[in-house]
Design a protein around this motif. Structure first.
Motif, short mmCIF file in Angstrom:
data_model
loop_
_atom_site.label_atom_id
_atom_site.label_comp_id
_atom_site.label_asym_id
_atom_site.label_seq_id
_atom_site.Cartn_x
_atom_site.Cartn_y
_atom_site.Cartn_z
N PHE A 112 7.22 -30.13 73.05
CA PHE A 112 8.30 -31.12 72.96
C PHE A 112 8.78 -31.52 74.36
O PHE A 112 9.08 -32.70 74.60
N ARG A 113 8.88 -30.55 75.25
CA ARG A 113 9.32 -30.87 76.62
C ARG A 113 8.32 -31.77 77.33
O ARG A 113 8.70 -32.68 78.07
N GLN A 148 6.52 -33.91 75.82
CA GLN A 148 6.68 -35.23 75.22
C GLN A 148 7.80 -36.03 75.88
O GLN A 148 7.81 -37.26 75.83
N GLU A 149 8.73 -35.35 76.49
CA GLU A 149 9.80 -36.04 77.23
C GLU A 149 9.33 -36.43 78.62
O GLU A 149 9.47 -37.58 79.04
N ILE A 150 8.71 -35.49 79.35
CA ILE A 150 8.47 -35.74 80.78
C ILE A 150 7.17 -36.48 81.05
O ILE A 150 7.10 -37.32 81.95
N ARG A 197 7.35 -40.33 80.50
CA ARG A 197 8.24 -40.90 81.50
C ARG A 197 7.53 -41.03 82.85
O ARG A 197 7.58 -42.08 83.50
N VAL A 256 10.31 -39.99 71.54
CA VAL A 256 10.65 -38.94 72.49
C VAL A 256 12.11 -38.56 72.38
O VAL A 256 12.48 -37.37 72.47
N ILE A 257 12.97 -39.54 72.20
CA ILE A 257 14.41 -39.27 72.20
C ILE A 257 14.80 -38.29 71.10
O ILE A 257 15.72 -37.47 71.26
N GLN A 258 14.07 -38.30 69.97
CA GLN A 258 14.36 -37.36 68.89
C GLN A 258 13.97 -35.94 69.29
O GLN A 258 14.70 -34.98 69.00
N ARG A 259 12.81 -35.80 69.93
CA ARG A 259 12.38 -34.47 70.35
C ARG A 259 13.35 -33.89 71.37
O ARG A 259 13.73 -32.71 71.29
N THR A 260 13.76 -34.70 72.33
CA THR A 260 14.62 -34.20 73.39
C THR A 260 15.99 -33.81 72.85
O THR A 260 16.55 -32.76 73.21
N ARG A 261 16.54 -34.62 71.97
CA ARG A 261 17.82 -34.28 71.36
C ARG A 261 17.71 -32.99 70.56
O ARG A 261 18.63 -32.15 70.57
#
Length: 396
Positions: A310-311, A313-315, A318, A358-363
């Motif tokens: 998940f992390r 998927q955020e970085i 981006r 991504v925003i869902q995973r990060t939240r």
């Protein structure tokens, strides 16, 4: 087969922009990969395979995605299906491993379009034999497949079922209308009273189901991130190829070599950093995931690895989205030409990153760290699952 794979990716890479412009499906390229054995490299030795470590499988998936991002993406469902078989009892897995070693390719068809999360694809047993009917969307790889793996209802039970893609009741349409990943076959697949063979429904393995779910979820999402890592490297390669022969820099008269321009060098350096970093991140998590699988890790250990995915998927998106935007600074207006097709790198990354917002995973990661609430991916009002505070991310 390593040398054959090396030769293949070197040969097919240059034609990727043209294949995308012509929307020419990857049937021939996929057939070559199947002959090379790309889909067999995680079949266990006891079933006749010569398995690679999971990290090496992902390294080759990245290389394939450097050559053609759509071609790498097509294999996502097949690779996850193979990993799922590794978790099955030997007698259930054996016939499927035999098919895979023979060169069969498995597509993926999970998504449906409904206001609720309930499946409408069902197995009907009224005639005395199980028949599958329903419609799936975003069925990556299914248009190329011998078999299609999907979720369906068998009575009131949700099951994983695999059916022949060659039956007359299966119709896959290349109607994917996204602006990226154009050749993945991520269109609509209709199943109309398709027979389900005796081994088409794998046993529901209940032993540590949470661990198995986190394991397979990690494989599926890490495969997408690996494709992005391949795009990052191809964006770097294409930018270097674009800049190197150029003889003039914007705003300067006469011959001023762009490759000697400090600003161009800076942009290429940024691309190099992004490509190397995301590749290393993907392979590091793949190594951890492979080791956890081999050692029979607990559900909590697999969950920690899934959170690492998940992390990423955020970085990773981006980093690569920023790099594939910046690359246009190396060539002015000529960099946006359809010949080099440098725009496809941004489009493809943006498309992949939209599969699981991504925003869902990060939240979800933030909520878990603060409250101990495990991700459920259900409606906000749904009942939430909590875990003791001591088990939260970052705490002993």
């Amino acid at each position: 087969m390593t040398s054959a794979f090396d030769e293949f990716v070197t040969r097919v890479g240059p034609g990727a922009p043209e294949r995308e412009r012509e929307r020419r499906l990857l049937t021939a390229e996929l057939a070559e990969l199947r002959a090379i054995g790309f889909g067999t490299w995680r079949v266990p030795a006891e079933f006749g395979g010569s398995p690679l470590a999971l990290e090496e499988q992902f390294a080759r998936l990245i290389r394939l995605s450097v050559a053609d991002a759509s071609l790498g993406h097509v294999w996502r469902g097949h690779l996850a299906f193979v990993e799922s078989l590794r978790l099955q009892p030997a007698d259930a897995a054996r016939p499927w491993f035999e098919r895979i070693l023979a060169g069969d390719f498995v597509g993926n068809a999970q998504s449906e379009r409904h206001a609720t999360a309930h499946l409408e694809t069902r197995i009907d047993r009224a005639s005395g034999r199980p028949l599958l009917s329903g419609t799936k969307y975003y069925t990556t790889g299914s248009i190329y497949a011998d078999w299609i793996h999907l979720a369906a209802l068998d009575g009131d039970d949700r099951v994983a079922v695999t059916v022949s893609a060659h039956h007359a009741g299966v119709r896959s349409t290349d109607d994917w209308d996204g602006f990226g990943q154009l050749l993945t076959g991520s269109g609509t697949t209709v199943f109309d009273r398709v027979p389900v063979a005796g081994d088409g429904i794998l046993p529901s393995v209940t032993t540590d189901a949470a661990a198995r779910g986190a394991h397979l979820g990690s494989v599926l999402q890490l495969a997408l991130i690996a494709v992005i890592a391949g795009i990052a490297q191809r964006a770097l390669d294409d930018t270097i190829a674009f800049v190197t022969p150029r003889r003039r820099t914007f705003g300067f008269a006469g011959e001023t070599l762009p490759r000697e321009d400090p600003l161009v060098q800076l942009v290429v350096g940024e691309l190099s950093v992004a490509a190397a970093t995301v590749r290393r991140l993907v392979l590091s998590v793949a190594a951890d995931l492979g080791a956890a699988s081999d050692q029979g890790a607990t559900a909590e250990e697999f969950r920690e690895i899934q959170f690492e995915v998940f992390r990423l998927q955020e970085i990773v998106p981006r980093l690569v989205l920023e790099a594939t935007t910046r690359l246009f600074e190396v060539g002015g207006a000529s960099a946006v030409g359809t010949g080099p097709a440098l725009d496809r790198h941004w489009r493809n990354v943006r498309t992949i990153a939209s599969h699981n917002p991504v925003i869902q995973r990060t939240r979800a990661l933030g909520r878990f760290a603060l409250t101990g609430t495990l991700p459920e991916w259900s409606a906000p009002a749904a009942e939430e699952t909590r875990t003791p505070r001591y088990a939260r991310v970052g705490q002993a």
